[in-house]
Design a protein around this motif. Sequence first.
Motif, PDB file in Angstrom:
ATOM      1  N   GLY A 453      11.824  -5.075 -14.626  1.00  0.00           N
ATOM      2  CA  GLY A 453      11.643  -6.242 -13.782  1.00  0.00           C
ATOM      3  C   GLY A 453      10.370  -5.987 -13.066  1.00  0.00           C
ATOM      4  N   GLU A 454      10.322  -5.811 -11.959  1.00  0.00           N
ATOM      5  CA  GLU A 454       9.045  -5.643 -11.082  1.00  0.00           C
ATOM      6  C   GLU A 454       8.470  -4.216 -10.980  1.00  0.00           C
ATOM      7  N   ASP A 455       9.308  -3.312 -11.799  1.00  0.00           N
ATOM      8  CA  ASP A 455       8.991  -1.948 -11.562  1.00  0.00           C
ATOM      9  C   ASP A 455       8.198  -1.751 -13.101  1.00  0.00           C
ATOM     10  N   TYR A 471      -1.123  -3.974 -13.492  1.00  0.00           N
ATOM     11  CA  TYR A 471      -0.062  -3.523 -12.699  1.00  0.00           C
ATOM     12  C   TYR A 471      -0.394  -2.693 -11.400  1.00  0.00           C
ATOM     13  N   GLY A 472      -1.600  -3.397 -10.889  1.00  0.00           N
ATOM     14  CA  GLY A 472      -2.125  -2.659  -9.479  1.00  0.00           C
ATOM     15  C   GLY A 472      -0.987  -3.000  -8.433  1.00  0.00           C
ATOM     16  N   ILE A 473      -0.205  -3.945  -8.459  1.00  0.00           N
ATOM     17  CA  ILE A 473       0.502  -4.250  -7.305  1.00  0.00           C
ATOM     18  C   ILE A 473       2.048  -3.183  -7.349  1.00  0.00           C
ATOM     19  N   GLN A 474       2.074  -2.968  -8.671  1.00  0.00           N
ATOM     20  CA  GLN A 474       3.240  -2.157  -8.937  1.00  0.00           C
ATOM     21  C   GLN A 474       3.038  -0.702  -8.384  1.00  0.00           C
ATOM     22  N   ALA A 476       0.649   0.098  -6.052  1.00  0.00           N
ATOM     23  CA  ALA A 476       0.942   0.190  -4.738  1.00  0.00           C
ATOM     24  C   ALA A 476       2.097   0.259  -4.204  1.00  0.00           C
ATOM     25  N   LYS A 477       3.172  -0.353  -4.754  1.00  0.00           N
ATOM     26  CA  LYS A 477       4.558  -0.096  -4.450  1.00  0.00           C
ATOM     27  C   LYS A 477       4.933   1.351  -4.615  1.00  0.00           C
ATOM     28  N   GLY A 480       3.994   3.397  -1.959  1.00  0.00           N
ATOM     29  CA  GLY A 480       4.713   3.393  -0.498  1.00  0.00           C
ATOM     30  C   GLY A 480       4.232   2.058   0.395  1.00  0.00           C
ATOM     31  N   VAL A 481       3.304   1.378  -0.189  1.00  0.00           N
ATOM     32  CA  VAL A 481       2.837   0.035   0.612  1.00  0.00           C
ATOM     33  C   VAL A 481       4.235  -0.663   1.062  1.00  0.00           C
ATOM     34  N   PRO A 482       4.123  -1.115   2.415  1.00  0.00           N
ATOM     35  CA  PRO A 482       5.266  -1.730   2.828  1.00  0.00           C
ATOM     36  C   PRO A 482       5.537  -3.004   1.959  1.00  0.00           C
ATOM     37  N   GLU A 483       7.020  -3.408   2.009  1.00  0.00           N
ATOM     38  CA  GLU A 483       7.432  -4.472   1.017  1.00  0.00           C
ATOM     39  C   GLU A 483       6.838  -5.884   1.378  1.00  0.00           C
TER      40      GLU A 483
END
Length: 563
Positions: A453-455, A471-474, A476-477, A480-483
């Motif tokens: 999925g998004e992970d 996959y920089g956003i993943q 960041a997730k 622990g960057v806020p949703e």
Amino acid sequence: RQFIEQPLVKIKDISTRHEAVACLVDNQVLRAEIRELLTPVYDFERLTSKLSLGSANGRDMIALKQSLSMLPLIERVIDTATGDLFTSMTQLFDGLEDIHHAIDEAILDEPPTTIKEGSLIKDSYHAEVYKLRRASMDGKAWLAELESREREATGIKNLKVKYNKVFGYHIEVTNSNLGMVPERFERKQTMSNAERYVTEELKSMESTILGARDRLMTLEYELFVALRDSLIKDIGRIKKTALLVAELDAIQSLAEAAYKNNYSKPNMVTEPIIDIKEGRHPVIERMIEHNLFIHNDTYLDSEEHRFSIITGPNMAGKSTYMRQVALIVLMAQIGSFIPAKEARIGCVDRIFTRVGASDDLASGQSTFMVEMTEVANILRNATKHSLIILDEIGRGTSTFDGLSIAWAVVEYIVNLKHIGAKTLFATHYHELTELEGRIDGVQNYLIDVQEKGEDIIFLRKIVPGGANKSYGIQVAKLAGVPEPVIRRSLEILDALSDSDINKREHVKHIRPYQVAEAKQLDLFEVQTQIEHPAITLLRDVDINGLTPLEAMNVLNELKEHIK
């Protein structure tokens, strides 16, 4: 430290060390015996330096003597080991028995830290020392006898003979017994609760005792300095033996590490290649429990595989992989076994690295300036026999500037007329993967990941090919960057994916982020939410035209959407 700072570059010398390490790896009893014999040995080099500088004290001499006492046993053990290195050690080994004898003959076993207060030299070493020490000790006995006699003569039971650095020896009588003090006692000092006296007999003995003590301390100091100075002429011999002992210590340490960590003996070859099978990072693998470190292969040569461009997401392990290759090569060239199943390694003349971000603001250099300075040093000094490790070149400036610099650096290094060195180059500039097939010697590799999925799941495995996303956003997730920030990042990424970010008109259509105002829900209001992807998929499926395999694929896709 010297092994690591000055690795070997001749295959014969490296192989000689490998042979010595292999001997101790295979012979656990011999290795354990060497470790046991080296345990009482102090830092020879430090002791030798203090000796040559004239700052060694009595305890340093005893430490040197204790270290020297182990040399005959160490020499005997070396003689039983096999290999050219141990044979050479045996031929060059100097037991330094004469130096051990000189120290043992002169210095007491438990001397003080200072060398000017006596208690350094043995009685048997010098006749005058024995005489003065006897005088000092006999003086103490005489003082005890005087105290006993004066108590009996005066009837003062608590009379004491004492010593003070200011007033010397004296007789002390408390105030309650002052009426019993005889006239022959000469008052020397009045105290709050006692009086101090001297007698002619005590004055005479004081001169003898203190004179003997002072002469003894002076003589012991002179004898110690003379011994220390006499040993300075043998500094060269001591250093030579100290170097052999240090080398033996380093070899057995490499053998112990190889045995405990399952290292293998590398095959040093004349060809300019680095061929590593199942290589591991020697530090990180010890930090990961249950042997879960993922090993990787490496192949570099001076022809078609001299430059590897490595792509993949942050946190996937690009830097770890590159560093482990450099460490394996370094370990091999210091004579160590390596954390790999097997390897063929051709000697490199230098290892150049440009990894991580740092600045030098005190001298006015930004992070990017430091990066470019290090790159300039590499480009000016590397040769075709070097190993170069580059990580994220050009990331400290604008996208196009950085990409241009990185591209030009790749072309310069890979060109045989300029450098042609074996190189590992990690980057997020996916455009550089286009150089494979266009420039001879460039190969693409990526750190594999699995998307759910998004992970993403990091597989830590390097495989041929080039990545087309970071996959920089993943990542960041995962950090622990806020949703809300993650969701907004995905929206902006989708809007920018087909645009040129350097042209402002292409990003003007992206609406600013707004926080929706909370409102009271209406039970009877029809919600106009975005349709769920699973519903969209089902609506578009042609049930009558699906094959069984396609139906299974649709089910799998639905499962991914409803997680």
